[in-house]
Motif scaffolding. Sequence first.
Motif, PDB file in Angstrom:
ATOM      1  N   ARG A   1      74.924  71.785  34.313  1.00 11.46           N
ATOM      2  CA  ARG A   1      74.140  70.802  33.800  1.00 11.46           C
ATOM      3  C   ARG A   1      73.877  69.757  34.845  1.00 11.46           C
ATOM      4  O   ARG A   1      72.839  69.168  35.041  1.00 11.46           O
ATOM      5  N   GLN A   2      74.736  69.427  35.650  1.00 12.69           N
ATOM      6  CA  GLN A   2      74.837  68.678  36.946  1.00 12.69           C
ATOM      7  C   GLN A   2      73.836  69.302  37.913  1.00 12.69           C
ATOM      8  O   GLN A   2      72.983  68.634  38.495  1.00 12.69           O
ATOM      9  N   MET A   3      73.720  70.802  38.055  1.00 13.24           N
ATOM     10  CA  MET A   3      72.906  71.553  38.910  1.00 13.24           C
ATOM     11  C   MET A   3      71.436  71.081  38.442  1.00 13.24           C
ATOM     12  O   MET A   3      70.518  70.911  39.071  1.00 13.24           O
TER      13      MET A   3
ATOM     14  N   TYR B   1      72.107  60.445  43.849  1.00  7.77           N
ATOM     15  CA  TYR B   1      73.114  60.862  42.664  1.00  7.77           C
ATOM     16  C   TYR B   1      73.784  62.301  42.706  1.00  7.77           C
ATOM     17  O   TYR B   1      74.640  62.615  41.933  1.00  7.77           O
ATOM     18  N   ALA B   2      73.294  62.978  43.692  1.00  7.57           N
ATOM     19  CA  ALA B   2      74.062  64.574  43.921  1.00  7.57           C
ATOM     20  C   ALA B   2      75.167  64.234  44.457  1.00  7.57           C
ATOM     21  O   ALA B   2      75.598  64.464  45.777  1.00  7.57           O
TER      22      ALA B   2
ATOM     23  N   MET C   1      73.842  61.283  36.186  1.00  8.82           N
ATOM     24  CA  MET C   1      72.952  61.903  37.032  1.00  8.82           C
ATOM     25  C   MET C   1      71.392  61.615  36.375  1.00  8.82           C
ATOM     26  O   MET C   1      70.516  61.270  36.966  1.00  8.82           O
ATOM     27  N   ASP C   2      71.401  61.990  35.115  1.00  8.34           N
ATOM     28  CA  ASP C   2      70.159  62.230  34.371  1.00  8.34           C
ATOM     29  C   ASP C   2      69.692  60.701  34.185  1.00  8.34           C
ATOM     30  O   ASP C   2      68.558  60.313  34.277  1.00  8.34           O
TER      31      ASP C   2
ATOM     32  N   ILE D   1      70.179  57.870  36.367  1.00  6.57           N
ATOM     33  CA  ILE D   1      69.544  57.775  37.577  1.00  6.57           C
ATOM     34  C   ILE D   1      68.223  58.466  37.688  1.00  6.57           C
ATOM     35  O   ILE D   1      67.321  57.780  38.393  1.00  6.57           O
ATOM     36  N   ARG D   2      68.136  59.356  37.420  1.00  5.58           N
ATOM     37  CA  ARG D   2      67.233  60.359  37.762  1.00  5.58           C
ATOM     38  C   ARG D   2      65.936  59.621  36.848  1.00  5.58           C
ATOM     39  O   ARG D   2      64.873  59.454  37.438  1.00  5.58           O
ATOM     40  N   LYS D   3      66.139  59.278  35.594  1.00  5.46           N
ATOM     41  CA  LYS D   3      65.096  58.605  34.716  1.00  5.46           C
ATOM     42  C   LYS D   3      64.674  57.555  35.321  1.00  5.46           C
ATOM     43  O   LYS D   3      63.606  57.097  35.273  1.00  5.46           O
ATOM     44  N   GLY D   4      65.666  56.779  35.865  1.00  8.10           N
ATOM     45  CA  GLY D   4      65.261  55.406  36.264  1.00  8.10           C
ATOM     46  C   GLY D   4      64.325  55.747  37.641  1.00  8.10           C
ATOM     47  O   GLY D   4      63.608  54.966  37.871  1.00  8.10           O
ATOM     48  N   LEU D   5      64.765  56.589  38.478  1.00  4.62           N
ATOM     49  CA  LEU D   5      63.753  56.886  39.749  1.00  4.62           C
ATOM     50  C   LEU D   5      62.422  57.362  39.197  1.00  4.62           C
ATOM     51  O   LEU D   5      61.212  56.776  39.722  1.00  4.62           O
TER      52      LEU D   5
END
Length: 245
Positions: A127-129, A145-146, A155-156, A158-162
């Motif tokens: 899921r991190q991958m 976030y990697a 991680m998700d 942060i990704r959604k924020g990006l």
Amino acid sequence: QMDEIIKGLQSGVDVSIYADPKCSIIQMSLIRHRLEDVSKKSQYDFYPAQKEIIRKGEEAGVDVTIFADRKYNDAQMRVIENGLEKGIDVSIYADPKYDYDQMEEIKKGLETGLDVSIYADPKYNSRQMGAIRTGLEEGFDVSIYADLDYNEYQMDAIRKGLKADLNVSVYADPKYDAFQMREICLGLEAGLDVSIYADPKYSADKMEFIREDLEKQMEQNESDIENENYDEDYGDDFGDDFGDL
């Protein structure tokens, strides 16, 4: 060369894998022996599901010796066999240190031409991958976030924020859990001064309470400003119209 092909036919292996004039006799012999070894193993050492995947690979003309090994379970074999059929360099993930789901995430990245070396590490769970792979596909700098200090939910977040074009540096910190990150993210989206509650000492529920209160204050301020502007624009006119009443 013909002798090697005949020997392969006699032993029942798929000679099309090495029946190529470009192959030397030594190469043909090595491939034939490997195929024969696999064939023998498939008869005695593999479970039915594994045998079926090996058979599928042989029919597809791929080098089944890459995955015909009991160190792989049938799910891992399937991902490797599928990658071979698609012409992917499976050597990147054909390793029992990766479970089925991790192999699948690496394969998906290879299929879309990503630099999978960023997340092809068994220390990351699948899921991190997936969160890193998705960020790469969306064109983001996933180095934010990697990091193994973040779980897949952080991680998700942060990704959604990006993806929302927010200043994720405000909450991209392992000291915040995913729920706290979400509350800060929602505040940023609403244009709030999140510094008021962006503190790990506050639980996510407390952050939500503060955020909702700030949103109400913002709505009230906006309403007051609208009323003031309305009075400035129309107050005198109403006074003229109704002054003699």
